[in-house]
Design an enzyme around this catalytic site. Structure first.
Site, short mmCIF file in Angstrom:
data_model
loop_
_atom_site.label_atom_id
_atom_site.label_comp_id
_atom_site.label_asym_id
_atom_site.label_seq_id
_atom_site.Cartn_x
_atom_site.Cartn_y
_atom_site.Cartn_z
CE1 TYR A 1 0.93 0.09 3.94
CE2 TYR A 1 2.73 -1.31 3.21
CZ TYR A 1 1.65 -0.50 2.93
OH TYR A 1 1.29 -0.29 1.62
CE LYS B 1 -1.64 -2.08 2.39
NZ LYS B 1 -3.00 -1.65 1.99
NE ARG C 1 -0.97 11.04 0.75
CZ ARG C 1 -1.83 11.62 1.53
NH1 ARG C 1 -1.90 12.93 1.62
NH2 ARG C 1 -2.66 10.90 2.27
N1 LIG Z 1 2.39 3.28 -3.56
C1 LIG Z 1 2.87 2.06 -3.43
O1 LIG Z 1 3.93 1.70 -3.97
C2 LIG Z 1 2.11 1.04 -2.64
C3 LIG Z 1 2.69 -0.20 -2.43
C4 LIG Z 1 1.99 -1.18 -1.76
C5 LIG Z 1 0.71 -0.90 -1.31
N2 LIG Z 1 0.17 0.34 -1.49
C6 LIG Z 1 -1.17 0.56 -0.98
O2 LIG Z 1 -1.95 1.17 -1.97
C7 LIG Z 1 -2.96 1.99 -1.35
C8 LIG Z 1 -2.91 3.39 -1.93
O3 LIG Z 1 -1.65 3.96 -1.62
P1 LIG Z 1 -1.05 5.24 -2.35
O4 LIG Z 1 0.35 4.93 -2.62
O5 LIG Z 1 -1.95 5.67 -3.44
O6 LIG Z 1 -1.08 6.29 -1.12
P2 LIG Z 1 -1.61 7.80 -1.02
O7 LIG Z 1 -1.15 8.30 0.32
O8 LIG Z 1 -1.26 8.56 -2.24
O9 LIG Z 1 -3.19 7.62 -1.02
C9 LIG Z 1 -3.87 7.04 0.06
C10 LIG Z 1 -5.17 7.77 0.22
O10 LIG Z 1 -5.92 7.15 1.30
C11 LIG Z 1 -6.53 8.18 2.05
N3 LIG Z 1 -6.79 7.71 3.41
C12 LIG Z 1 -5.87 7.45 4.36
N4 LIG Z 1 -6.47 7.07 5.49
C13 LIG Z 1 -7.80 7.08 5.24
C14 LIG Z 1 -8.94 6.76 6.03
N5 LIG Z 1 -8.81 6.37 7.30
N6 LIG Z 1 -10.16 6.87 5.46
C15 LIG Z 1 -10.29 7.27 4.17
N7 LIG Z 1 -9.25 7.60 3.39
C16 LIG Z 1 -8.01 7.50 3.92
C17 LIG Z 1 -5.52 9.33 2.03
O11 LIG Z 1 -6.15 10.56 2.33
C18 LIG Z 1 -4.98 9.24 0.60
O12 LIG Z 1 -5.71 10.06 -0.27
C19 LIG Z 1 -2.69 1.92 0.14
O13 LIG Z 1 -3.51 0.93 0.72
C20 LIG Z 1 -1.24 1.51 0.20
O14 LIG Z 1 -0.94 0.88 1.41
C21 LIG Z 1 0.84 1.32 -2.15
#
Ligand SMILES: NC(=O)c1ccc[n+]([C@@H]2O[C@H](COP(=O)([O-])OP(=O)(O)OC[C@H]3O[C@@H](n4cnc5c(N)ncnc54)[C@H](O)[C@@H]3O)[C@@H](O)[C@H]2O)c1
Length: 306
Positions: free
Chosen positions: A165, A169, A200
């Protein structure tokens, strides 16, 4: 001044849940027509469903906005192309792309299979590349585009169990750095968001009250400043729980060692000068590093002539 997206078309990937959902809802609330993309799989990328993205479309329509859902797997270019083709035939332009879709397959590097490494790279890196590639020429022709990459503190600083990851990133920042240079003449700005939110993806890492403090909406408030007309370019915005900051790569001014003494022992002897942070700077392109070193070598050569 109020930030408005009236008349603009935005694609938000992974918009069925978490941050993407929040981004899509707020873009729509502020006037954008939104493509709610989501494969609808589980946190580890397995499975697929259109329920979550359709629910976001329903919520947008309920508030009087316009949206369509598309279930493209961002890692599959043909599916992404189909999403962009459908967007163009419905609305005729793409102003904003929010590359947000993502999955996790955490394990220590010792235990991680190459399959899990590749899948995470595929979704985050090639997913971002595919979506960006599919809208790039459209944005060039429009002479307008705003693209947001979703990076992470895991990539910028490391996180135990997230070698796949973190690598992915950090890769999207590399993509951003070059696209900024190539998109400049067509008014395409590319920025990155490093979020922390209770979704989630992080729910089992944070206690319930903390999850509430880290609301996705707090991140979205920052994200929107990266994709409007006044958006910066090549900016990394970190956001979580109401805290906002920026991250950059800086390089020290460094030292110069003449050819006759270029050996590891001399490099080590110069360590204090090499790491001195007083004149450190963020470089506008890779070429600037070469220029800096040439200037040092030339200054030395000149000093030898006198
Ligand atoms: N939540 C955090 O604290 C956090 C921290 C750093 C980075 N991020 C990044 O933020 C972004 C959103 O994360 P989140 O926390 O909302 O996660 P999340 O799991 O709630 O949402 C991610 C969404 O992406 C969709 N998805 C996954 N693979 C896919 C694909 N191949 N094609 C289309 N859709 C796809 C999933 O179905 C899901 O709805 C991600 O890129 C994650 O890596 C989140």
């Amino acid at each position: 001044m109020t930030i408005s997206f009236a008349g603009q078309v935005a694609i938000v990937t992974g918009a069925g849940n978490g941050l993407g959902r929040s981004h899509a809802l707020e873009l729509a609330r502020r006037g954008a027509k939104v493509v709610v993309n989501d494969l609808g799989g589980a946190r580890d990328g397995s499975g697929a469903s259109s329920a979550a993205s359709q629910e976001v479309v329903r919520l947008i329509e309920e508030m009087g906005g316009e949206a369509i859902s598309h279930g493209a797997n961002v890692a599959n270019f043909d599916e992404v192309q189909d999403m962009v083709t459908q967007t163009m035939s419905k609305w005729g332009r793409v102003d904003i792309l929010i590359n947000n879709a993502g999955i996790l397959r955490d394990k220590s590097f010792t235990k991680m299979s190459l399959e899990d490494f590749k899948l995470v790279m595929d979704v985050h890196v090639m997913g971002t590349v595919n979506c960006t590639k599919a809208v790039w020429d459209i944005m060039r022709e429009q002479n307008y585009g705003r693209i947001v990459m979703t990076t992470s503190s895991s990539g910028m600083y490391g996180n135990f169990g997230q070698s796949n990851y973190g690598a992915a990133k950090m890769a999207v920042l590399g993509l951003m750095n070059t696209l900024v240079l190539e998109g400049a003449k067509n008014n395409i700005h590319v920025n990155a968001l490093a979020p922390t939110a209770g979704t989630r993806m992080t729910e089992d890492l944070m206690p319930e009250e903390i999850v509430k403090a880290f609301a996705p909406e707090a991140v979205t408030a920052g994200m929107l400043t990266l994709c409007d007309e006044k958006a910066p370019n090549r900016f990394i915005l970190c956001a979580g729980a109401g805290g906002y900051s920026s991250a950059s790569i800086f390089e020290t001014q460094g030292c110069f060692i003449p050819q006759a003494s270029q050996n590891p022992e001399t490099v080590r002897e110069h360590w204090d000068e090499l790491i001195a942070q007083d004149k450190q700077a963020s470089l506008a392109s890779g070429a600037k590093q070469g220029e800096k070193f040439v200037m040092k070598a030339m200054a030395f050569m000149k000093s030898q002539q006198h």
